[in-house]
Design an enzyme around this catalytic site. Structure first.
Site, PDB file in Angstrom:
ATOM      1  N   PRO A 204     -38.391  -4.040  53.780  1.00  0.00           N
ATOM      2  CA  PRO A 204     -37.004  -4.039  54.185  1.00  0.00           C
ATOM      3  C   PRO A 204     -36.063  -3.294  53.280  1.00  0.00           C
ATOM      4  O   PRO A 204     -35.142  -2.645  53.753  1.00  0.00           O
ATOM      5  CB  PRO A 204     -36.623  -5.506  54.202  1.00  0.00           C
ATOM      6  CG  PRO A 204     -37.852  -6.252  53.945  1.00  0.00           C
ATOM      7  CD  PRO A 204     -38.929  -5.312  53.536  1.00  0.00           C
TER       8      PRO A 204
ATOM      9  N   LYS B 231     -38.400 -12.618  50.465  1.00  0.00           N
ATOM     10  CA  LYS B 231     -38.135 -12.199  51.845  1.00  0.00           C
ATOM     11  C   LYS B 231     -37.331 -10.904  51.861  1.00  0.00           C
ATOM     12  O   LYS B 231     -36.778 -10.463  50.860  1.00  0.00           O
ATOM     13  CB  LYS B 231     -37.361 -13.288  52.603  1.00  0.00           C
ATOM     14  CG  LYS B 231     -37.958 -14.694  52.513  1.00  0.00           C
ATOM     15  CD  LYS B 231     -39.317 -14.787  53.158  1.00  0.00           C
ATOM     16  CE  LYS B 231     -39.864 -16.200  53.027  1.00  0.00           C
ATOM     17  NZ  LYS B 231     -41.317 -16.239  53.012  1.00  0.00           N
ATOM     18  N   ASP B 232     -37.226 -10.390  53.091  1.00  0.00           N
ATOM     19  CA  ASP B 232     -36.487  -9.170  53.366  1.00  0.00           C
ATOM     20  C   ASP B 232     -35.048  -9.120  52.895  1.00  0.00           C
ATOM     21  O   ASP B 232     -34.397 -10.149  52.821  1.00  0.00           O
ATOM     22  CB  ASP B 232     -36.376  -9.018  54.875  1.00  0.00           C
ATOM     23  CG  ASP B 232     -37.520  -8.226  55.429  1.00  0.00           C
ATOM     24  OD1 ASP B 232     -38.357  -7.829  54.644  1.00  0.00           O
ATOM     25  OD2 ASP B 232     -37.537  -8.011  56.635  1.00  0.00           O
ATOM     26  N   LYS B 233     -34.590  -7.903  52.724  1.00  0.00           N
ATOM     27  CA  LYS B 233     -33.150  -7.715  52.588  1.00  0.00           C
ATOM     28  C   LYS B 233     -32.532  -7.488  53.961  1.00  0.00           C
ATOM     29  O   LYS B 233     -31.721  -8.292  54.412  1.00  0.00           O
ATOM     30  CB  LYS B 233     -32.808  -6.532  51.673  1.00  0.00           C
ATOM     31  CG  LYS B 233     -31.300  -6.289  51.619  1.00  0.00           C
ATOM     32  CD  LYS B 233     -30.914  -5.162  50.701  1.00  0.00           C
ATOM     33  CE  LYS B 233     -29.392  -5.005  50.707  1.00  0.00           C
ATOM     34  NZ  LYS B 233     -28.957  -3.930  49.797  1.00  0.00           N
TER      35      LYS B 233
END
Length: 637
Positions: free
Chosen positions: A55, A270-272
């Site tokens: 991400p 986790k993702d940005k």
């Protein structure tokens, strides 16, 4: 089932007006990523997107296209494509189609699956009732000036050694509230009530002098006697975040809580560019204080509070559940049905995704290979040398290094010195250019290990592509399967009772076995060509010794579902988020017909797998940033 090469022509993207694999052997104990070896835990590089790095790179992509025009596209002309890192095969029969991934960050939603196998949702913002807690408005009783004075006192910046707070409304309740406020907001400080000039004052001070400050700095938590014995030391909660990297979120929370980031534990990053929901745990910070942050932080929400006796550990999660929207798809309903049915029933090749190998012309696996070869000058050169197409201050830094070979001069060209290049240059400046190994050691351990894990991943991808090419989607004699913690070679009779979903392939290392068919020999040949001995994967520096691990060749996602959505407004949200549910907002409604079509899919994956590789199998498109940049640039133009 036919196995397809990834040579499908890239679909065109319509313009839009509004962007947005048998011999006797000794069975060996199975190694999985994150398992402890030799008294030291060897972890894979932390992944995002549930467990992927991707991400952040997509965010760079968008920044390049949206803010810097052609510059990022120019840089990505020299970037990697899937074939460069061994990603070559598809296993489904359908015809691929195009679509836009992550047009909006809300098009990618990740819900963590915790160690009990429960999907984590934010659905409760209430604070557990605890008589030990001060009233909810504890922070409001202190003025900004008093808070500043107390913070200076907390860090011994106050020459007076104490701060006296006059009790304006002299009641027991008010005095108790002030005591609670100081102790909860400024760990390490003690309070007492004194009468000065006929007026009651709450006096804040350090009970143990400099030792108290050391306690704050090392633990940054309230003194033991100030935390109720009746409840667990860790406040567990759910962190909901939008468009924010996990480590950035942890750093922001720690700043507002006035604690060190390492007091906040979690199971995975986790993702940005996504909406993500995951569990975190904070040492000796009350649910009340955590809840208070909901009033002052943007794009964050904390809830589902509980007290437990243990923190969270990296890798404890069972996986992640993804909700992904692919906008402006070109595939027919029949193509979508075929693609998603194949993903559900057959799965996808469990490749390591592009984000494992970096975004620029110098892939991380090349640095990893040089480390394993003990070619330290090459390691230094690969990290620091100029890269085609790169922009910004790193270019000036690399040019200075290429010109002068002076680490201090190159460092002066770097406004941000916490990057890998800056850390290596600082090490070279401190230890000299003849001591590259020590200088390289200044880079954080996880970052250093990222390079060698990237090389392992590159070898794995290449060997799996060869395995699929040679044998397709059937188990064959000489393949490996896992049985009760041991990797076992299949006989001809055993192969007939196993499927491709049982087959594992090793990441190279000293504690794994290899397939007994010709793919096993392929590992040896590939490492030999790289100047490495497959029979000696121990490195003179223990950190860089590779024990190896096993990884399934093909994965079937769980809980697969999908829907094709018609829409006209490119900005329309297509996922009903946890926050919207808490706010009582209705789910989005879509027209029966529209100018555009989107594919909304849901699926669950185990840790250390790449959602982008599942999406790749559906779209049959190259997922490299190089390709995606070309597509998005064409679309934006």
């Amino acid at each position: 089932m036919e196995v397809a090469e990834s040579t499908v022509p890239l679909p065109t993207r319509e313009k839009r007006s509004c962007p947005e694999e048998e011999t006797p052997y000794t069975p060996k104990r199975v190694r999985v990523e994150g398992e402890e070896i030799g008294g030291r835990e060897e972890k894979c590089p932390e992944n995002k997107e549930g467990e992927e790095e991707e991400p952040g790179e997509i965010e760079e992509l968008r920044n390049g296209v949206e803010e810097d025009g052609e510059s990022f596209a120019d840089m990505m002309k020299h970037g990697l494509m899937e074939r460069d890192v061994g990603i070559l095969k598809f296993i489904s029969d359908h015809k691929g189609f195009s679509g836009i991934l992550k047009e909006r960050y809300s098009d990618f939603v990740v819900h963590e699956i915790n160690k009990e196998g429960v999907t984590v949702y934010l659905d409760n913002l209430s604070v557990p009732v605890d008589t030990e807690d001060p009233p909810l408005d504890v922070s409001a009783v202190l003025t900004d000036q008093q808070k500043q004075q107390l913070e200076e006192l907390q860090h011994f910046k106050n020459k007076e050694g104490s701060v006296a707070i006059k009790v304006v409304d002299d009641t027991k309740e008010q005095r108790t509230l002030l005591h609670h406020a100081v102790k909860s907001l400024f760990p390490g400080l003690e309070t007492k009530t004194e009468e000065r000039e006929g007026l009651k004052h709450i006096v804040a001070y350090h009970a143990a002098g400099q030792m108290a400050l050391a306690e704050v700095r090392s633990a940054a938590a309230p003194r033991k006697h100030s935390w109720p014995k009746s409840r667990g030391s860790f406040c567990h909660c759910v962190l909901y975040k939008e468009n924010k990297d996990t480590m950035d979120a942890i750093n922001v929370l720690s700043k507002f809580l006035r604690v060190k980031p390492n007091l906040i534990s979690y199971m995975g990053t986790k993702d940005k560019r996504a909406i993500t929901v995951q569990e975190i745990a904070v040492l000796k910070i009350s649910a009340q204080r955590l809840s208070h942050l909901n009033k002052c932080l943007m794009n964050f929400k904390l809830g589902n509070f509980s007290y437990k006796k243990h923190p969270l550990k990296l890798g404890e999660l069972q996986g992640n559940h993804f909700t992904v929207v692919i906008r402006n798809i070109s595939g027919s309903d029949q193509q979508v049905e075929q693609a998603m049915t194949s993903l559900r029933d057959t799965g996808f090749i469990n490749y390591y995704g592009m984000q494992r190998f970096g975004t620029t012309a110098v892939p991380t696996y090349q640095v990893g290979r040089a480390i394993l070869q003990n070619s330290w000058k090459e390691v230094m050169d690969l990290i620091l040398k100029p890269r085609p197409g790169e922009k910004g201050y790193l270019v000036r830094c690399r040019e200075e290094w290429a010109r002068s070979q002076d680490p201090e001069a190159a460092l002066r060209k770097l406004p941000v010195k916490r990057c890998v290049e800056g850390q290596l240059l600082r090490g070279l400046a401190r230890h000299g250019k003849n001591n590259i190994v020590t200088a390289f050691g200044l880079i954080p351990r996880n970052n250093r290990l990222m390079y060698i894990h990237s090389y392992q991943s590159f070898v794995w991808n290449c060997m799996v592509s060869r395995r699929i090419e040679a044998f397709g989607l059937i188990a064959v004699p000489g393949d490996l399967v896992l049985r009760g913690g041991t990797a076992v070679l299949l006989s001809k009779a055993e192969a007939e009772s196993h499927s491709i979903h049982d087959i594992v392939m090793p990441l190279p290392g000293f504690d794994v076995i290899y397939p007994s068919h010709h793919i096993g020999e392929g590992y040896r040949e590939m490492l030999k060509a790289d100047g490495l001995d497959i029979d000696n994967m121990r490195h003179r520096i223990r950190d860089y010794s590779l024990s190896g691990a096993y990884r399934h060749v093909v994965l079937r996602p769980h809980n697969v579902s999908w829907q094709v959505i018609s829409y006209d407004d490119p900005r329309i949200p297509m996922v009903h988020t946890d926050i919207e549910k808490l706010q009582g907002k209705p789910p989005p409604v879509f027209p029966t017909e529209g100018q555009y079509r989107a594919l909304r899919m849901e699926f669950s994956l185990p840790p250390s797998t790449y959602a982008t590789m599942a999406i790749r199998e559906v779209l049959k498109m190259d997922t490299s940033i190089k390709t995606q940049t070309q597509l998005n640039t064409t679309w934006l133009n």
